[in-house]
Design an enzyme around this catalytic site. Structure first.
Site, PDB file in Angstrom:
ATOM      1  CE1 TYR A  25      -3.490   2.786   0.700  1.00 32.42           C
ATOM      2  CE2 TYR A  25      -1.956   3.478   2.420  1.00 32.42           C
ATOM      3  CZ  TYR A  25      -3.065   3.724   1.626  1.00 32.42           C
ATOM      4  OH  TYR A  25      -3.735   4.915   1.751  1.00 32.42           O
ATOM      5  CB  SER A 107      -4.061  10.907   6.368  1.00 31.33           C
ATOM      6  OG  SER A 107      -5.068  10.506   5.461  1.00 31.33           O
ATOM      7  CD  GLN A 128      -5.642  14.498   3.687  1.00 27.14           C
ATOM      8  OE1 GLN A 128      -5.687  13.588   4.505  1.00 27.14           O
ATOM      9  NE2 GLN A 128      -6.450  14.569   2.647  1.00 27.14           N
ATOM     10  CE1 TYR A 130      -7.449  12.707   0.126  1.00 28.90           C
ATOM     11  CE2 TYR A 130      -7.545  11.245   2.028  1.00 28.90           C
ATOM     12  CZ  TYR A 130      -6.909  11.695   0.889  1.00 28.90           C
ATOM     13  OH  TYR A 130      -5.720  11.118   0.506  1.00 28.90           O
ATOM     14  CB  THR A 156      -6.067  16.108  -0.446  1.00 25.79           C
ATOM     15  OG1 THR A 156      -5.007  15.950   0.499  1.00 25.79           O
ATOM     16  CG2 THR A 156      -5.741  15.281  -1.678  1.00 25.79           C
ATOM     17  NE  ARG A 165      -4.013   4.943  -5.127  1.00 28.46           N
ATOM     18  CZ  ARG A 165      -4.457   5.707  -4.149  1.00 28.46           C
ATOM     19  NH1 ARG A 165      -4.647   5.207  -2.950  1.00 28.46           N
ATOM     20  NH2 ARG A 165      -4.737   6.982  -4.371  1.00 28.46           N
ATOM     21  CE  LYS A 252      -0.162  15.574  -0.194  1.00 29.79           C
ATOM     22  NZ  LYS A 252      -0.723  14.582  -1.122  1.00 29.79           N
ATOM     23  CG  HIS A 276      -2.557  11.399  -4.015  1.00 26.72           C
ATOM     24  ND1 HIS A 276      -3.425  12.303  -3.444  1.00 26.72           N
ATOM     25  CD2 HIS A 276      -2.642  10.285  -3.242  1.00 26.72           C
ATOM     26  CE1 HIS A 276      -4.024  11.755  -2.399  1.00 26.72           C
ATOM     27  NE2 HIS A 276      -3.551  10.539  -2.247  1.00 26.72           N
ATOM     28  NE  ARG A 279      -1.038   6.081  -2.564  1.00 24.64           N
ATOM     29  CZ  ARG A 279      -1.082   4.786  -2.261  1.00 24.64           C
ATOM     30  NH1 ARG A 279      -0.112   3.975  -2.658  1.00 24.64           N
ATOM     31  NH2 ARG A 279      -2.090   4.284  -1.571  1.00 24.64           N
TER      32      ARG A 279
END
Length: 377
Positions: A25, A107, A128, A130, A156, A165, A252, A276, A279
């Site tokens: 990961y 995060s 951070q 989202y 972000t 991924r 970001k 990122h 990713r």
């Protein structure tokens, strides 16, 4: 741990100690991983200018990022599932960063919660964010970050939809892991990791379970996260987030000059040139390749930071020379964490500091604040 001299040494040690699904990961990119590789490889194309017979005494890497004093221009990146590289990973990394004098960024998709990290730190950390479709949850996250004393919000911008991924899909990644024969074998071959995880209660997404509507356990969490990233996120949303937050804001995920110029109207304190970690959009330019273009596009109207591909102190020095006021490390500190917990994070920071200090001296500079493009050949 043996002789650990480089970030690559920490990576090898982490690979031996962390179950494959969680190591992969951290150590993967989207699709073909072309951009992930370019993030690292493009640094090697930048050459330094050696200088001799200059005063190399009384050197200092100290500077500021968004007005906060830092011992060197490096912050720990927000990384999801950090607490699956090592038990209580976010808490350990935050303590290591605080002792070292660099910022730690937590995060949204962390294992340890905002409150967990606040309980073990005395200096403000960064959070951070989202943006989810559930705006009440987003507002709640912002309020919790305020209550925890976070000194900056890192928003972000490049995860409106999730890049594919392949390693994660093949590994059947989840937190905590599923108890399939494959996953049981991966964990059984990492006994110290299992022992540490058995001693903690933190094994799921601490900022979400028990806080988001209709998310009370792991079965409801997976469906919630799959539906919640908001593909409609726009520049207008940055306005209400900044107003709700009321403090320092960092954007970001800027990788284009046009987006960089658009960010100037948001009142953000800094932007992070980032893809990122390779990713999201595979095939995009590396962060370091775009850094000087974005620095030139915005001038001194906003502080420019950079994230992606840093594996040494020389990489940090090159980014600063190209105009970055700060840089972020994700994988290097995760490798350290997986290799040796809190001490491993400290080791990663020490490696970067030593490499940066020696390289800066050999380029003829004593102060990090004097570094500019003149050190590049």
């Amino acid at each position: 741990m043996g002789k650990i001299l480089t970030i690559a040494d920490l990576k090898k040690q982490a690979q031996r100690r962390v179950p494959k699904m969680f190591f992969d990961y951290a150590d993967s990119g989207a699709w073909t991983e072309d951009t992930y590789r370019a993030n690292e490889e493009d640094f090697s194309k930048i050459k330094l200018r050696q200088r001799v017979l200059v005063d190399m005494t009384d050197r200092s890497l100290a500077t500021e990022m968004i007005g906060e004093k830092v011992s060197m221009p490096v912050a720990l990146s927000p990384t999801g599932l950090t607490g699956m590289q090592h038990a209580d990973g976010e808490m350990l990394a935050a303590k290591a960063a605080e002792e070292f004098g660099v910022p730690f960024t937590l995060s949204t998709m962390s294992i340890c919660s905002i409150e967990d990290v606040a309980s073990v730190t005395s200096r403000p950390f960064w959070f951070q964010l989202y943006v989810m479709k559930d705006r009440d949850f987003v507002n709640n996250l912002i309020d919790r970050a305020k209550a925890a004393g976070c000194s900056a919000l890192v928003l972000t911008l490049d995860l409106q939809i999730l890049g594919q991924r392949h390693k994660d899909l093949r590994n059947g990644l989840s937190a905590p892991p599923k108890f399939t024969p494959k996953h049981i074998w991966q964990m059984a071959t990492r006994p110290q990791w299992c022992l540490d995880m058995a001693r903690t209660k933190r094994r799921s997404f601490g900022n979400i379970v028990g806080h988001a509507k209709n998310v009370s356990d792991l079965s409801s969490l997976s469906s919630w996260t799959a539906e919640q990233f908001d593909p409609r996120l726009s520049w207008k949303d940055v306005e209400w987030i900044k107003e709700r937050w009321g403090g320092k804001l960092i954007l970001k995920g800027i990788l284009d000059e046009e987006d960089a110029r658009a960010s100037l109207d948001t009142g953000a304190d800094a932007i992070i040139v980032s893809n990122h970690g390779g990713r999201q959009l595979d095939g995009a330019h590396s962060s370091i390749a775009m850094l000087p273009k974005i620095v030139d596009a915005v001038g001194d109207r906003v502080e420019v930071h950079m994230d992606g591909g840093i594996r040494s102190g020389q990489d940090v020095l090159k980014a600063v020379a190209l105009g970055a006021k700060g840089t972020y490390i994700g994988r290097p500190f995760l490798y350290g964490l997986g290799a040796d917990g809190k001490q491993g994070v400290t080791t990663a920071l020490e490696i970067i500091r030593k490499e940066m200090d020696i390289s800066m001296a050999l380029c003829g500079k004593r102060l990090l604040t004097d570094v500019d493009r003149s050190i590049l050949a």
